[in-house]
Scaffold this motif. Structure first.
Motif, PDB file in Angstrom:
ATOM      1  N   GLU A 173       0.901  -1.432  -0.049  1.00  0.00           N
ATOM      2  CA  GLU A 173      -0.122   0.176  -0.279  1.00  0.00           C
ATOM      3  C   GLU A 173       0.292   0.913   0.225  1.00  0.00           C
ATOM      4  OE1 GLU A 173      -2.590  -0.673   3.308  1.00  0.00           O
ATOM      5  OE2 GLU A 173      -3.865  -1.856   2.739  1.00  0.00           O
ATOM      6  N   TRP A 174       1.502   1.153   0.821  1.00  0.00           N
ATOM      7  CA  TRP A 174       2.870   1.821   0.820  1.00  0.00           C
ATOM      8  C   TRP A 174       3.893   2.868  -0.488  1.00  0.00           C
ATOM      9  CZ3 TRP A 174       5.371   4.754   5.224  1.00  0.00           C
ATOM     10  CH2 TRP A 174       4.090   5.007   6.653  1.00  0.00           C
ATOM     11  N   MET A 175       3.975   1.795  -1.674  1.00  0.00           N
ATOM     12  CA  MET A 175       4.732   1.682  -2.620  1.00  0.00           C
ATOM     13  C   MET A 175       3.636   2.132  -3.283  1.00  0.00           C
ATOM     14  SD  MET A 175       7.580   0.961  -1.890  1.00  0.00           S
ATOM     15  CE  MET A 175       8.753   1.377  -3.727  1.00  0.00           C
ATOM     16  N   ALA A 176       2.616   1.893  -3.282  1.00  0.00           N
ATOM     17  CA  ALA A 176       1.631   2.351  -4.812  1.00  0.00           C
ATOM     18  C   ALA A 176       0.899   3.934  -4.156  1.00  0.00           C
ATOM     19  CB  ALA A 176       0.638   2.108  -4.360  1.00  0.00           C
ATOM     20  N   ARG A 177       1.227   4.479  -3.058  1.00  0.00           N
ATOM     21  CA  ARG A 177       0.933   5.764  -2.152  1.00  0.00           C
ATOM     22  C   ARG A 177       1.547   6.344  -2.565  1.00  0.00           C
ATOM     23  NH1 ARG A 177      -2.291   7.408   2.935  1.00  0.00           N
ATOM     24  NH2 ARG A 177      -2.611   9.509   2.664  1.00  0.00           N
ATOM     25  N   TRP A 178       3.189   5.975  -2.545  1.00  0.00           N
ATOM     26  CA  TRP A 178       4.171   6.865  -2.127  1.00  0.00           C
ATOM     27  C   TRP A 178       5.689   5.926  -2.048  1.00  0.00           C
ATOM     28  CZ3 TRP A 178       2.732   6.524   2.950  1.00  0.00           C
ATOM     29  CH2 TRP A 178       1.236   8.068   3.468  1.00  0.00           C
ATOM     30  N   PRO A 179       5.971   5.840  -3.724  1.00  0.00           N
ATOM     31  CA  PRO A 179       7.002   5.309  -4.679  1.00  0.00           C
ATOM     32  C   PRO A 179       8.306   5.402  -4.125  1.00  0.00           C
ATOM     33  CG  PRO A 179       5.540   6.242  -5.942  1.00  0.00           C
ATOM     34  CD  PRO A 179       4.582   6.686  -4.165  1.00  0.00           C
ATOM     35  N   ASP A 180       8.402   6.774  -3.584  1.00  0.00           N
ATOM     36  CA  ASP A 180      10.249   7.445  -3.463  1.00  0.00           C
ATOM     37  C   ASP A 180      10.165   7.985  -2.159  1.00  0.00           C
ATOM     38  OD1 ASP A 180       8.601  10.041  -4.566  1.00  0.00           O
ATOM     39  OD2 ASP A 180       8.995   8.735  -6.579  1.00  0.00           O
ATOM     40  N   PRO A 181      11.510   8.425  -1.822  1.00  0.00           N
ATOM     41  CA  PRO A 181      11.964   9.673  -0.837  1.00  0.00           C
ATOM     42  C   PRO A 181      10.907  10.816  -0.988  1.00  0.00           C
ATOM     43  CG  PRO A 181      13.561   8.221  -1.716  1.00  0.00           C
ATOM     44  CD  PRO A 181      12.481   7.848  -2.573  1.00  0.00           C
ATOM     45  N   ALA A 182      11.199  11.452  -2.761  1.00  0.00           N
ATOM     46  CA  ALA A 182      10.593  12.513  -2.264  1.00  0.00           C
ATOM     47  C   ALA A 182       8.439  12.800  -2.621  1.00  0.00           C
ATOM     48  CB  ALA A 182      10.548  13.203  -3.698  1.00  0.00           C
ATOM     49  N   ALA A 183       7.892  11.560  -2.586  1.00  0.00           N
ATOM     50  CA  ALA A 183       6.345  11.705  -2.608  1.00  0.00           C
ATOM     51  C   ALA A 183       6.301  11.859  -0.968  1.00  0.00           C
ATOM     52  CB  ALA A 183       6.194  10.554  -3.251  1.00  0.00           C
ATOM     53  N   PHE A 184       6.762  10.110  -0.281  1.00  0.00           N
ATOM     54  CA  PHE A 184       6.706  10.466   1.398  1.00  0.00           C
ATOM     55  C   PHE A 184       6.754  11.825   1.685  1.00  0.00           C
ATOM     56  CE2 PHE A 184       7.617   8.303   5.637  1.00  0.00           C
ATOM     57  CZ  PHE A 184       6.606   8.428   5.790  1.00  0.00           C
ATOM     58  N   ALA A 185       7.939  12.827   1.158  1.00  0.00           N
ATOM     59  CA  ALA A 185       8.612  13.361   2.032  1.00  0.00           C
ATOM     60  C   ALA A 185       7.213  14.674   2.776  1.00  0.00           C
ATOM     61  CB  ALA A 185       9.965  14.068   1.929  1.00  0.00           C
ATOM     62  N   GLN A 186       6.607  15.043   1.449  1.00  0.00           N
ATOM     63  CA  GLN A 186       5.189  16.007   1.319  1.00  0.00           C
ATOM     64  C   GLN A 186       4.072  15.200   2.190  1.00  0.00           C
ATOM     65  OE1 GLN A 186       4.820  16.525  -2.866  1.00  0.00           O
ATOM     66  NE2 GLN A 186       6.646  16.308  -3.297  1.00  0.00           N
ATOM     67  N   ALA A 187       3.935  13.817   2.845  1.00  0.00           N
ATOM     68  CA  ALA A 187       3.083  13.627   4.028  1.00  0.00           C
ATOM     69  C   ALA A 187       3.385  14.559   5.084  1.00  0.00           C
ATOM     70  CB  ALA A 187       3.192  12.212   3.751  1.00  0.00           C
ATOM     71  N   SER A 188       2.049  13.952   5.580  1.00  0.00           N
ATOM     72  CA  SER A 188       1.781  15.141   6.951  1.00  0.00           C
ATOM     73  C   SER A 188       2.175  14.107   7.922  1.00  0.00           C
ATOM     74  CB  SER A 188       0.802  16.089   6.984  1.00  0.00           C
ATOM     75  OG  SER A 188      -0.722  14.689   7.480  1.00  0.00           O
ATOM     76  N   PRO A 189       2.766  14.218   9.198  1.00  0.00           N
ATOM     77  CA  PRO A 189       2.864  12.952  10.512  1.00  0.00           C
ATOM     78  C   PRO A 189       1.746  12.543  10.673  1.00  0.00           C
ATOM     79  CG  PRO A 189       3.675  15.381  11.225  1.00  0.00           C
ATOM     80  CD  PRO A 189       3.446  15.904   9.286  1.00  0.00           C
ATOM     81  N   ALA A 190       0.427  13.347  10.774  1.00  0.00           N
ATOM     82  CA  ALA A 190      -0.605  12.781  10.670  1.00  0.00           C
ATOM     83  C   ALA A 190      -1.401  11.302   9.803  1.00  0.00           C
ATOM     84  CB  ALA A 190      -1.946  13.746  10.685  1.00  0.00           C
ATOM     85  N   GLU A 191      -0.810  11.846   8.120  1.00  0.00           N
ATOM     86  CA  GLU A 191      -1.172  11.019   7.420  1.00  0.00           C
ATOM     87  C   GLU A 191      -0.602   9.692   7.169  1.00  0.00           C
ATOM     88  OE1 GLU A 191      -1.605  12.872   3.235  1.00  0.00           O
ATOM     89  OE2 GLU A 191      -0.368  14.257   3.848  1.00  0.00           O
TER      90      GLU A 191
END
Length: 288
Positions: free
Chosen positions: A50-68
């Motif tokens: 699920e995470w790899m589909a939602r945040w496939p790389d560090p740049a995508a994940f870095a934009q998420a909020s702590p709550a997310e």
């Protein structure tokens, strides 16, 4: 040790884990290693996908909020890991142009990345022949070489000991993965299946008659309890916060655990760890 026999065993018994698929990059490896710390692989795999589909790389994940990310983490446990992972992704973007570094020292400099994870990424993502020493590998080494049970905390000396095992002919990274799999599937803590182990003929523990742990070793093998602990209460409070769309009052937390002193201690520790926040009204919510 027979490298060939261990690798032949691994060829027959390797589990088809999601992050072992050929197209998995360094970010996927790093994510799997962080998620798998103190958490069974069976629980990790669906969340990892699920995470790899939602945040496939560090740049995508870095934009998420702590709550997310805390909501997405769900019940994997030890949620502080995910906040450190978020910091890690942000530093990868800031310092490494969004690419997970391949250098062990650079990996160790990232938030939340320790000796094991840094070497696991260098080894499994980049093919470097560095020792990857988790509990499974430690247990195999302790039995096969030292002839005794695994007991006590990990030490730096184990890195050198395992490094001495590694073949220098290009097979090292796969051999490291094989040792981990051997510890997970055969050389288990409670009931090792020595009859099918490729190291049986060379195992010091088997040669010694498979002795039971000594009283001293048993004393060091502390089983971490969960039921009734502050960690369980923290988890129940986090369930409330993850499931709420808005900040919740104290009364919503009070119902999850009968012991007021323990409940208060657990809630305070969540606030201290940055896993929860309190607004001006006294209501509680995930960090934003």
């Amino acid at each position: 040790m027979s490298v060939s026999s261990v690798l032949a065993w691994f060829d027959r018994n390797e589990r088809p884990l999601a992050w072992r698929e050929p197209d998995t990059g360094a970010w996927g490896i790093l994510l799997s290693e962080v998620m798998s710390q103190q958490t069974p692989v069976a629980r990790v795999e669906p969340v990892w996908r699920e995470w790899m589909a939602r945040w496939p790389d560090p740049a995508a994940f870095a934009q998420a909020s702590p709550a997310e990310v805390l909501r997405a983490w769900g019940k994997l446990g030890y949620p502080r890991r995910v906040l450190r992972l978020l910091e890690c992704a942000q530093q990868i973007v800031e310092l490494h142009d969004g690419h997970v570094p391949d250098d062990v020292d650079q990996l160790l400099a990232l938030p939340g990345i320790g000796d094991y994870t840094a070497r696991a990424v260098a080894c499994f993502a980049y093919g470097q022949n560095v020792p990857v020493v988790d509990t499974n590998v430690r247990r195999v080494h302790r039995r096969a070489v030292e002839g005794c049970y695994l007991a006590g905390a990990a030490s730096k000396s184990e890195l050198a000991a395992v490094a001495a095992w590694l073949p220098q002919d290009g097979r090292g990274p796969r051999f490291s993965a094989a040792l981990m799999e051997l510890g997970a599937l055969v050389c288990t803590a409670g009931n090792p299946e020595c009859g099918v182990c490729p190291l049986r003929s060379r195992c010091a523990w088997v040669a010694a008659g498979s002795p039971p742990p000594s009283a001293e070793e048993l004393a060091k093998k502390k089983v971490q309890k969960f039921i009734g602990t502050d960690r369980q209460v923290r988890g129940k409070i986090m369930d409330v916060l993850r499931g709420a769309d808005t900040a919740v009052p104290q009364s919503a937390i009070d119902v999850v655990w009968p012991d007021a002193a323990q409940r208060s201690r657990a809630l305070y520790s969540l606030l201290e760890d940055g896993l929860a926040e309190q607004d001006e009204r006294g209501y509680f919510h995930l960090p934003r």
